[in-house]
Design an enzyme around this catalytic site. Structure first.
Site, PDB file in Angstrom:
ATOM      1  N   LEU A  18       0.837  -1.202   0.000  1.00 30.85           N
ATOM      2  CA  LEU A  18       0.000   0.000   0.000  1.00 30.85           C
ATOM      3  C   LEU A  18       0.873   1.254   0.000  1.00 30.85           C
ATOM      4  CD1 LEU A  18      -2.768   1.340   0.114  1.00 30.85           C
ATOM      5  CD2 LEU A  18      -2.716   1.134   2.596  1.00 30.85           C
ATOM      6  N   LYS A  19       1.901   1.218   0.824  1.00 34.15           N
ATOM      7  CA  LYS A  19       2.828   2.355   0.874  1.00 34.15           C
ATOM      8  C   LYS A  19       3.368   2.635  -0.528  1.00 34.15           C
ATOM      9  CE  LYS A  19       7.472   3.525   2.436  1.00 34.15           C
ATOM     10  NZ  LYS A  19       7.198   4.693   3.268  1.00 34.15           N
ATOM     11  N   LYS A 118      -2.055  11.176  17.725  1.00 29.93           N
ATOM     12  CA  LYS A 118      -1.954   9.753  18.055  1.00 29.93           C
ATOM     13  C   LYS A 118      -3.291   9.138  18.428  1.00 29.93           C
ATOM     14  CE  LYS A 118       2.757   9.359  19.151  1.00 29.93           C
ATOM     15  NZ  LYS A 118       3.322   8.056  18.895  1.00 29.93           N
ATOM     16  N   GLU A 491      24.852  13.985  14.543  1.00 31.03           N
ATOM     17  CA  GLU A 491      24.132  12.695  14.467  1.00 31.03           C
ATOM     18  C   GLU A 491      24.079  12.065  13.074  1.00 31.03           C
ATOM     19  OE1 GLU A 491      20.348  12.678  16.596  1.00 31.03           O
ATOM     20  OE2 GLU A 491      21.083  14.180  18.002  1.00 31.03           O
ATOM     21  N   CYS A 523       5.548   4.012   7.709  1.00 27.94           N
ATOM     22  CA  CYS A 523       5.600   2.864   8.616  1.00 27.94           C
ATOM     23  C   CYS A 523       6.811   2.992   9.528  1.00 27.94           C
ATOM     24  CB  CYS A 523       5.758   1.584   7.816  1.00 27.94           C
ATOM     25  SG  CYS A 523       4.441   1.314   6.652  1.00 27.94           S
ATOM     26  N   ASP A 606      17.716  12.650  25.348  1.00 25.57           N
ATOM     27  CA  ASP A 606      16.423  12.967  24.731  1.00 25.57           C
ATOM     28  C   ASP A 606      15.317  12.093  25.293  1.00 25.57           C
ATOM     29  OD1 ASP A 606      17.321  14.899  22.915  1.00 25.57           O
ATOM     30  OD2 ASP A 606      17.951  13.381  21.470  1.00 25.57           O
ATOM     31  N   GLU A 612       4.240  10.117  25.500  1.00 30.67           N
ATOM     32  CA  GLU A 612       3.462   9.120  24.761  1.00 30.67           C
ATOM     33  C   GLU A 612       3.109   7.898  25.589  1.00 30.67           C
ATOM     34  OE1 GLU A 612       5.458   8.022  21.197  1.00 30.67           O
ATOM     35  OE2 GLU A 612       5.532  10.102  20.532  1.00 30.67           O
ATOM     36  N   CYS A 650       9.661  16.548  22.520  1.00 33.77           N
ATOM     37  CA  CYS A 650       9.034  17.227  21.384  1.00 33.77           C
ATOM     38  C   CYS A 650       7.523  17.142  21.406  1.00 33.77           C
ATOM     39  CB  CYS A 650       9.572  16.753  20.047  1.00 33.77           C
ATOM     40  SG  CYS A 650      10.263  15.138  19.960  1.00 33.77           S
ATOM     41  N   HIS A 701       9.312  21.493  11.630  1.00 38.71           N
ATOM     42  CA  HIS A 701       8.390  20.697  10.809  1.00 38.71           C
ATOM     43  C   HIS A 701       7.905  21.482   9.603  1.00 38.71           C
ATOM     44  CE1 HIS A 701       8.172  19.069  14.936  1.00 38.71           C
ATOM     45  NE2 HIS A 701       8.316  17.939  14.274  1.00 38.71           N
TER      46      HIS A 701
HETATM   47  N1  GLN Z   1      18.541  14.607  19.181  1.00 35.36           N
HETATM   48  C1  GLN Z   1      17.511  14.238  18.268  1.00 35.36           C
HETATM   49  C2  GLN Z   1      17.677  14.991  16.951  1.00 35.36           C
HETATM   50  O1  GLN Z   1      18.092  16.082  16.978  1.00 35.36           O
HETATM   51  C3  GLN Z   1      16.153  14.516  18.835  1.00 35.36           C
HETATM   52  C4  GLN Z   1      15.055  14.102  17.906  1.00 35.36           C
HETATM   53  C5  GLN Z   1      13.666  14.171  18.501  1.00 35.36           C
HETATM   54  O2  GLN Z   1      13.448  14.787  19.500  1.00 35.36           O
HETATM   55  N2  GLN Z   1      12.711  13.537  17.882  1.00 35.36           N
HETATM   56  O3  GLN Z   1      17.366  14.502  15.901  1.00 35.36           O
HETATM   57 ZN    ZN Z   2      12.147  16.674  19.251  1.00 32.92          ZN
END
Ligand code: GLN
Ligand code: ZN
Length: 763
Positions: A18-19, A118, A491, A523, A606, A612, A650, A701
């Site tokens: 589907l994706k 969610k 990262e 997914c 983090d 959640e 976040c 975002h």
């Molecule tokens: N340290 C992660 C990043 O900068 C934090 C990501 C997150 O909070 N979802 O990507």
């Molecule tokens: Zn974040």
């Protein structure tokens, strides 16, 4: 004779068919017809697969081209006015459907998609229905009815599935003038009546109406409305199965048992203690469906234990007993058999959607024809579970000993925040409004290729390390040029903030195909935590240390916290989640100590997903928050006073858990706020958050770059609630999904704003 049924099947496809077709369609690589054909093919396959597994009643309507809540909104004719002419009576087109899901971006026209959030406490995201004061309902999306015809033509014994009116209305969001949502109940009932009538006219015998809100704390007026609504919905010659799931019914139990429906489904995996009480309250003519197979996790069912529960109920209810998974199987991967690389011992402990249905069938046969009829299958399952219970792969004495030696002093830093902060200020010597980022920098094609090549043996380790070091050097240089105060290594080596750690820890397994739908075509493939967790060696030190060697400015080490790792994995069901969290915390604690030893004196842990994990019922919150905060403190508690511990979260709802966030005692917390215009900081008006805080000023975002003025305004708003000497300036979240040019521009403005603010203060 009891019968089996299923509440929903994963729609994405074992191969994410589907994706693939959705994305091909969106990119204009296949036609609409091709998309619809491939969706149809998937439905047929899934129905057949369920029929072959011996499922008596098969769900139809659970399939969706994007999201089943969106399907329900469309069925009710609820389309936000920005997507179509307000008084249109026409069928909702698939184009409008996808526009609601994804927004429209044509030339200079941008229409925002519906909000996504969610689905209860799962990692599935649904599209939030939008309603306004004069909301009308009219059925103009025939997908459900068409699919039922399709199923009929394929000889499938179909049960229609829809979301219940109370759940749909509860989740809907008011747009425009505020009003009491319940004032819409009467037209909504009419729309549902019409749906039910159409189902009846199609010759459907059973409709499953999902009301997961029954697992929530509902205001009394909603409860009485629920009762009223189902009395109204009684339809001659159509049976209603009301499905509750995700938690126990609790104070909704008596009410639910007495609703005017023909059958009731309850989750006895999550709500294992409610069975006796439900049996006591259940009227004599009502059928009871027991959700006995876990629809939220991937472990084999203990069939003996399940039979022990089912047998007495069967004796009591006979034909009135149905058995099922606890909830829709949407939340588990499709087929374990596809996993070819998974260690065979671990594989034998698991069960995905397809396997869960056969487990259901075995249970049903055992009940109806006696255990002897399935003795062999029961034995196989027993052996697998026995092996799992005793396997040396799972139980590590060293880990267990270490967990039992955790003491209170390990849960706290040596000194109070005030004392630490003075020590830290001295060596850090940062200006007011210090600037930093959340960790990741843009993940370019080259970065992804290097990781891919290394993983597939196409480049050697030293080549890989070399590539990453060049990348780090570059990222450090960029940050120095931007004049950011606390730097990060970027990262680049991580494809995912949980997977990166899981792959290096013992006790985690990774699958090839165990995808679970997150939203639309997206997914996730959560790692499987199967055993005691330990850390064979340092996981991040080489990268952070190298980064620090490239600059005189402080570099912040970057770890994913224990609760986030836990919440984004499939977790063990043979010990409490809190125990697993402690094990992860101990492993990360060692990483904190190693980073410190390597000269990294700012470390961010983090906890993106801490919120959640909150249970659905308020009464269960404090227990969760207690162990979640404890796990964080166990990780961070090892740090010396001079080491500055950061955390990042976040989301933008804080008010209700602010005390727990303070209890984590991180020296600095960075949070998402830019979209809410610092509204989130209202929480800080009544609560004196004691430590330092960086409210995000750049919404990562969005492709929009905030102006310097905007950032300054946001920070000034923040300064009204938090003393300036405790404020940081940073983006909302990691920058990995953005492009370099926009990131540079946004960060330059962020630093410029910091300079302005510093000047203003010193005047
Ligand atoms: N340290 C992660 C990043 O900068 C934090 C990501 C997150 O909070 N979802 O990507
Ligand atoms: Zn974040």
């Amino acid at each position: 004779m009891s019968i089996t049924h299923n509440l929903g099947f994963p729609r994405i496809g074992a191969d994410r068919e589907l994706k693939k077709s959705l994305e091909a369609y969106w990119q204009n690589n296949i036609s609409l017809q091709e998309l619809l054909d491939s969706s149809k093919k998937l439905r047929q396959q899934h129905w057949q697969l369920q029929a072959d597994a011996g499922i008596d009643l098969i769900p139809v309507g659970d399939f969706s081209n994007y999201d089943h809540v969106l399907d329900m909104s469309c069925l009710l004719g609820v389309v936000p006015p920005r997507f179509e002419d307000n008084d249109t009576q026409q069928q909702i087109s698939i184009e409008t459907y996808f526009a609601m899901a994804r927004g429209i971006n044509r030339n200079d026209k941008t229409i925002a998609a519906c909000e996504m959030t969610k689905w209860f406490d799962t990692n599935y995201h649904y599209l939030v229905p939008e309603i306004h004061k004069d909301q009308a309902f009219n059925l103009r999306f025939d997908k459900l009815f068409n699919e039922l015809e399709e199923a009929k033509a394929s000889g499938i014994n179909a049960k229609a599935v829809i979301i219940g009116p109370i759940t749909w209305l509860w989740l809907a969001k008011i747009k425009g003038e505020d009003f009491d949502k319940l004032t819409l109940i009467s037209p909504l009932i009419d729309a549902y009546k019409e749906i039910l009538n159409r189902l009846k006219n199609q010759g459907i015998e059973w409709v499953q109406i999902d009301e997961p809100v029954l697992s929530l704390d509902l205001p009394i007026i909603w409860k009485s409305t629920l009762e009223f609504v189902y009395r109204q919905l009684r339809t001659h010659n159509l049976n209603i199965l009301l499905a509750s799931y995700f938690d126990e019914l609790n104070d909704n139990l008596a009410l639910t048992c007495n609703l005017a429906v023909d059958a009731l489904h309850i989750d006895i995996v999550r709500g294992e203690n409610q069975l006796d009480k439900v049996l006591q309250y259940l009227p004599e003519d009502k059928t009871l469906s027991l959700g006995i197979i876990n629809g939220r996790n991937i472990w084999r069912t203990d069939l003996d234990l399940a039979l022990e529960t089912l047998k007495p109920v069967h004796e009591k209810l006979g034909d009135r007993l149905w058995i099922a998974p606890s909830c829709s199987l949407l939340h588990v991967p499709v087929d374990l058999e596809r996993e070819k690389k998974l260690d065979s011992e671990i594989k034998n402990w698991l069960s995905f959607a397809r396997q869960k249905l056969s487990e259901l069938n075995i249970l049903n046969n055992a009940i109806n024809q006696g255990e002897k009829s399935v003795a062999e299958q029961l034995q196989l399952s027993r052996d697998a579970n026995n092996n799992r219970q005793h396997s040396e792969r799972i139980h590590q004495k060293k880990v267990k000993d270490r967990v039992s030696s955790i003491n209170e002093s390990m849960l706290s830093r040596n000194s109070t925040f005030k004392e630490r902060s003075e020590i830290q200020k001295k060596w850090l010597n940062l200006p007011v409004f210090p600037t930093t980022t959340i960790g990741s920098f843009p993940q370019t094609k080259e970065i992804r290729k290097a990781r891919y090549d290394y993983k597939h043996g196409e480049i050697k380790q030293h080549e890989y390390i070399n590539f990453m070091q060049q990348e780090i050097k570059q990222v450090i240089k960029e940050q120095e040029q931007l004049d950011i105060d606390v730097l990060v290594h970027g990262e680049a080596e991580r494809n995912d903030m949980v997977e990166y750690f899981g792959e290096q820890l013992d006790g985690f397994a990774f699958t090839q195909y165990a995808w679970v739908q997150s939203y639309g075509s997206r997914c996730v493939k959560p790692p499987v935590i199967y055993g005691d967790i330990s850390r064979p060696q340092a996981m991040t030190v080489i990268w952070s240390q190298f980064a620090q060697s490239c600059t005189d400015k402080p570099v912040k080490g970057m770890l994913t916290g224990p609760v986030t790792i836990l919440n984004w994995s499939f977790v063990r069901d043979d010990q409490p989640r809190s125990d697993t969290a402690e094990q992860i915390a101990l492993a990360l604690r060692d990483e904190v100590a190693d980073l410190e030893k390597a000269g990294i004196n700012i470390i961010q842990i983090d906890e993106a997903a801490l919120r959640e994990g909150l249970p659905l019922r308020k009464k269960d919150w404090s227990e969760y928050l207690n162990w979640a905060v404890r796990a964080f403190r166990l990780t961070a508690g090892v740090a010396n006073d001079a080491t500055q511990i950061h955390t990042h979260m976040c989301y933008s709802e804080f008010n209700d858990i602010i005390q727990s966030i303070a209890d984590m005692d991180a020296d600095v917390i960075t949070i998402e706020t830019s979209r809410s215009d610092m509204e989130l900081l209202d929480a800080f008006e009544n609560f004196a958050y004691p430590n330092e805080i960086g409210p995000g000023v750049y919404d990562i975002h969005s492709p929009n770059i905030p102006s310097t003025q905007h950032i300054t305004d946001l920070m000034k708003k923040a300064a009204q609630r938090i003393p300036v000497e405790r404020l940081w300036i940073n983006p909302d979240c990691g920058l990995k999904t953005r492009q370099w040019p926009e990131v540079k521009e946004a960060l330059a403005r962020m630093v410029e704003s910091a300079h302005q603010l510093r000047d203003e203060i010193s005047i």
